[in-house]
Design a protein around this motif. Structure first.
Motif, PDB file in Angstrom:
ATOM      1  N   ASP A   2      -3.895  -3.274  -3.393  1.00 53.77           N
ATOM      2  CA  ASP A   2      -3.034  -4.306  -3.988  1.00 53.77           C
ATOM      3  C   ASP A   2      -3.390  -5.667  -3.392  1.00 53.77           C
ATOM      4  O   ASP A   2      -3.791  -5.756  -2.225  1.00 53.77           O
ATOM      5  N   PHE A  31       2.941   0.056   5.383  1.00 53.76           N
ATOM      6  CA  PHE A  31       3.051  -0.667   4.117  1.00 53.76           C
ATOM      7  C   PHE A  31       4.028  -1.829   4.307  1.00 53.76           C
ATOM      8  O   PHE A  31       5.209  -1.615   4.553  1.00 53.76           O
ATOM      9  N   ARG A  88       6.033  -7.012   0.193  1.00 55.14           N
ATOM     10  CA  ARG A  88       5.450  -8.327  -0.106  1.00 55.14           C
ATOM     11  C   ARG A  88       6.356  -9.455   0.381  1.00 55.14           C
ATOM     12  O   ARG A  88       7.587  -9.363   0.281  1.00 55.14           O
ATOM     13  N   SER A 117       0.549  -6.159   0.785  1.00 55.21           N
ATOM     14  CA  SER A 117       1.296  -4.981   1.249  1.00 55.21           C
ATOM     15  C   SER A 117       0.346  -4.010   1.946  1.00 55.21           C
ATOM     16  O   SER A 117       0.731  -3.266   2.838  1.00 55.21           O
TER      17      SER A 117
END
Ligand SMILES: Nc1nc2c(ncn2[C@@H]2O[C@H](COP(=O)(O)OP(=O)(O)OP(=O)(O)O)[C@@H](O)[C@H]2O)c(=O)[nH]1
Ligand SMILES: [Mg+2]
Length: 255
Positions: free
Chosen positions: A91, A204, A207, A95
């Motif tokens: 991504d 993770f 965002r 993230s």
């Protein structure tokens, strides 16, 4: 071994430059492909500008937003056409920490067909997610694991390194999921052809800039597809196999 890092983008103007800089630092020898769906915020143009500065970066401009799965299908197709040996998916919203790419590639070098950056193996984590995102992701994964018999702890992870050959073996271009389901679909196909998958723990990070494109529609597509694949492969297939070659079948040759 030639490596291509593919990252899909939609409305990532605030993240794309930092992402590309960090990815370049993590894997200086790899080429990078940004697959942008004509983001109205100009992500594609920013990517072009950074590409000129850093080099070894291409931007694939798609005409409209048609989903993550479609963007990856186009990106992977280009990667295979250009003869890369390993393809990384990640991504662009930061993230996924690009610094982990070498660890994923090492797994592929050591023999894995796919290395998955996993939140749900020991050492992996999702520190900042609210409880409902955590629950959706966890139960989505458990459901896919249960229905498809997937031996994958984080089947929806979009952070992976693939050996190029395994993408050909699973005919990735015939996958159909538009959203998150794409990750499950490719993982399921790899395990179905008995490819080897390893999971590498990742943290993770939620965002910080921009907004999530995850919708209830995407989640519903994932659930419906998983349910359909389960019925097709675990119920219908077994039923057909069990009923096809009955001794009473007159069309069988009488050997
Ligand atoms: N090209 C393209 N990229 C997309 C599309 N939808 C999402 N993306 C990108 O795919 C990556 C993951 O999307 P996110 O919006 O972060 O969704 P997510 O990571 O599943 O959800 P969050 O955890 O809420 O961030 C990001 O880099 C997005 O910009 C799309 O339709 N087309
Ligand atoms: Mg995200």
């Amino acid at each position: 071994m030639r490596t291509l890092v593919v990252t899909p983008t939609y409305q990532e103007a605030e993240n794309i430059a930092t992402f590309l800089e960090r990815a370049r630092k993590a894997v200086p020898d790899a080429d990078i492909l940004v697959v942008d769906d004509s983001s109205p915020d100009g992500t594609g143009d920013i990517a072009e500008r950074v590409a000129k500065e850093l080099g070894q970066i291409d931007v694939l401009h798609r005409p409209a937003k048609t989903g993550l799965g479609e963007a990856y299908r186009d990106g992977f197709a280009l990667g295979l056409e250009r003869g890369y040996d390993r393809i990384v998916q990640i991504d662009a919203d930061l993230s996924h920490d690009p610094a982990v790419i070498p660890a994923l590639l090492k797994e592929v070098e050591d023999g894995a067909d796919v290395a998955v950056g996993s939140r749900y193996v020991p050492g992996g984590s999702v520190p900042h997610w609210p409880w409902y995102r955590r629950a959706l992701s966890r139960w989505g994964n458990r459901y896919a694991g249960f229905v498809l018999g997937l031996k994958l702890r984080d089947a929806t992870s979009g952070y992976r390194a693939y050996r190029a050959d395994i993408l050909r073996r699973i005919s990735f271009q015939t996958t159909r999921a538009k959203g998150y389901g794409f990750q499950i679909e490719t993982g399921y196909r790899v395990l179905t052809v008995r490819g080897t998958v390893t999971e590498v723990p990742i943290e993770f990070t939620d965002r910080v800039r921009g907004y999530s494109k995850m919708t209830w529609g995407i989640f519903a597509e994932e659930l419906l597809l998983v349910t359909w694949w389960g019925i097709r492969d675990r119920v219908l297939f077994r039923w057909r196999r069990a009923t096809r070659f009955q001794p009473s079948d007159a069309s069988l040759p009488s050997t």
